[in-house]
Design an enzyme around this catalytic site. Sequence first.
Site, PDB file in Angstrom:
ATOM      1  N   PHE A  22       0.867  -1.160   0.080  1.00  0.00           N
ATOM      2  CA  PHE A  22      -0.041  -0.040  -0.119  1.00  0.00           C
ATOM      3  C   PHE A  22       0.904   1.154  -0.064  1.00  0.00           C
ATOM      4  O   PHE A  22       1.786   1.284   1.002  1.00  0.00           O
ATOM      5  CB  PHE A  22      -0.883   0.033   1.244  1.00  0.00           C
ATOM      6  CG  PHE A  22      -2.301   0.824   1.080  1.00  0.00           C
ATOM      7  CD1 PHE A  22      -3.348   0.189   0.982  1.00  0.00           C
ATOM      8  CD2 PHE A  22      -2.059   1.913   1.353  1.00  0.00           C
ATOM      9  CE1 PHE A  22      -4.666   0.943   0.859  1.00  0.00           C
ATOM     10  CE2 PHE A  22      -3.454   2.946   1.181  1.00  0.00           C
ATOM     11  CZ  PHE A  22      -4.419   2.055   0.938  1.00  0.00           C
ATOM     12  N   ALA A  56       0.153  -1.952   5.794  1.00  0.00           N
ATOM     13  CA  ALA A  56       0.581  -1.875   7.185  1.00  0.00           C
ATOM     14  C   ALA A  56       0.069  -2.545   8.168  1.00  0.00           C
ATOM     15  O   ALA A  56       0.566  -3.080   9.108  1.00  0.00           O
ATOM     16  CB  ALA A  56       0.714  -0.368   7.523  1.00  0.00           C
ATOM     17  N   PHE A  57      -1.286  -2.903   7.930  1.00  0.00           N
ATOM     18  CA  PHE A  57      -2.089  -3.756   9.090  1.00  0.00           C
ATOM     19  C   PHE A  57      -1.453  -5.134   8.874  1.00  0.00           C
ATOM     20  O   PHE A  57      -1.439  -5.703  10.160  1.00  0.00           O
ATOM     21  CB  PHE A  57      -3.559  -3.773   8.609  1.00  0.00           C
ATOM     22  CG  PHE A  57      -4.448  -4.419   9.579  1.00  0.00           C
ATOM     23  CD1 PHE A  57      -5.044  -3.797  10.401  1.00  0.00           C
ATOM     24  CD2 PHE A  57      -4.826  -5.662   9.218  1.00  0.00           C
ATOM     25  CE1 PHE A  57      -5.801  -4.521  11.424  1.00  0.00           C
ATOM     26  CE2 PHE A  57      -5.572  -6.533  10.134  1.00  0.00           C
ATOM     27  CZ  PHE A  57      -6.158  -5.591  11.361  1.00  0.00           C
ATOM     28  N   ILE A  82      -1.180   7.100   5.488  1.00  0.00           N
ATOM     29  CA  ILE A  82      -1.096   8.531   5.180  1.00  0.00           C
ATOM     30  C   ILE A  82      -2.604   8.924   5.477  1.00  0.00           C
ATOM     31  O   ILE A  82      -3.621   8.270   4.850  1.00  0.00           O
ATOM     32  CB  ILE A  82      -0.690   8.885   3.624  1.00  0.00           C
ATOM     33  CG1 ILE A  82       0.533   8.524   3.492  1.00  0.00           C
ATOM     34  CG2 ILE A  82      -1.184  10.690   3.275  1.00  0.00           C
ATOM     35  CD1 ILE A  82       0.933   8.405   2.014  1.00  0.00           C
ATOM     36  N   THR A  86      -7.227   7.807   3.974  1.00  0.00           N
ATOM     37  CA  THR A  86      -8.136   6.793   4.537  1.00  0.00           C
ATOM     38  C   THR A  86      -8.739   7.229   5.767  1.00  0.00           C
ATOM     39  O   THR A  86      -8.254   8.145   6.517  1.00  0.00           O
ATOM     40  CB  THR A  86      -7.347   5.497   4.960  1.00  0.00           C
ATOM     41  OG1 THR A  86      -8.114   4.625   5.722  1.00  0.00           O
ATOM     42  CG2 THR A  86      -6.318   6.065   5.712  1.00  0.00           C
ATOM     43  N   HIS A  88      -9.855   5.067   7.743  1.00  0.00           N
ATOM     44  CA  HIS A  88      -9.327   4.062   9.135  1.00  0.00           C
ATOM     45  C   HIS A  88      -7.899   4.231   9.500  1.00  0.00           C
ATOM     46  O   HIS A  88      -7.167   3.103   9.874  1.00  0.00           O
ATOM     47  CB  HIS A  88      -9.790   2.574   8.862  1.00  0.00           C
ATOM     48  CG  HIS A  88      -9.169   1.768   7.697  1.00  0.00           C
ATOM     49  ND1 HIS A  88      -9.934   1.975   6.703  1.00  0.00           N
ATOM     50  CD2 HIS A  88      -8.193   1.350   7.462  1.00  0.00           C
ATOM     51  CE1 HIS A  88      -9.344   1.121   5.472  1.00  0.00           C
ATOM     52  NE2 HIS A  88      -8.378   1.034   6.001  1.00  0.00           N
ATOM     53  N   PHE A 113      11.095   0.107  13.558  1.00  0.00           N
ATOM     54  CA  PHE A 113       9.683   0.634  13.007  1.00  0.00           C
ATOM     55  C   PHE A 113      10.143   1.691  12.074  1.00  0.00           C
ATOM     56  O   PHE A 113      10.395   2.764  12.220  1.00  0.00           O
ATOM     57  CB  PHE A 113       9.012   1.232  14.332  1.00  0.00           C
ATOM     58  CG  PHE A 113       7.744   1.598  13.976  1.00  0.00           C
ATOM     59  CD1 PHE A 113       6.690   0.776  13.829  1.00  0.00           C
ATOM     60  CD2 PHE A 113       7.399   3.020  13.998  1.00  0.00           C
ATOM     61  CE1 PHE A 113       5.519   1.215  13.695  1.00  0.00           C
ATOM     62  CE2 PHE A 113       6.199   3.196  13.713  1.00  0.00           C
ATOM     63  CZ  PHE A 113       5.163   2.209  13.642  1.00  0.00           C
TER      64      PHE A 113
END
Length: 158
Positions: A22, A56-57, A82, A86, A88, A113
């Site tokens: 993404f 990323a989820f 970003i 979104t 969410h 990270f």
Amino acid sequence: MATIQGNLDGTGMKVGIVVARFNDFITSRLLDGAKSELLRLGVAESDIDILWVPGAFEIPLAAQKMTATGAYDGLIALGAVIRGSTSHYDYVCQQATSGIGRVQLDTSVPVLFGVLTTDTVDQAIDRAGTKSGNKGTECAQDVVDQVSAFRALAALKA
Ligand code: INI
């Protein structure tokens, strides 16, 4: 008294990179930064593995599965969340952040990270190799630093 700190010698380290597809116009730049810096620090190309995930989820589970192989001294997690794109945003950020943190605590493998969380595309571009450095490059330095510090700690305790 012992002072333990890492160094930037990546010789002999095996590093896994989990990277989100993404916003790949950003994450591919982070990946380029991480790969070239790992090579510069002495990590062999054959000791770098890259696992792509949808977003990323999905990073925490993929990172956990990489650690479960027992093959990696350290991991780098790369993504770009970003806000503008979104509704969410907060959920994706929260899952990525807490999940990645949990993986390193559960497995004792350092997971750096490198997930950008920004309000705008421009801010993400700034942190992917333009105005404000490249987060992937930073993570490459930090994973080598962490792995070497933990090796020094283990040698001290042995
Ligand atoms: N994933 C990202 O990595 N960055 C984003 O900005 C993003 N947005 O905007 O929604 C995003 N969503 C996808 C998410 O990570 C999952 O892949 C998807 O929900 C399937 O589980």
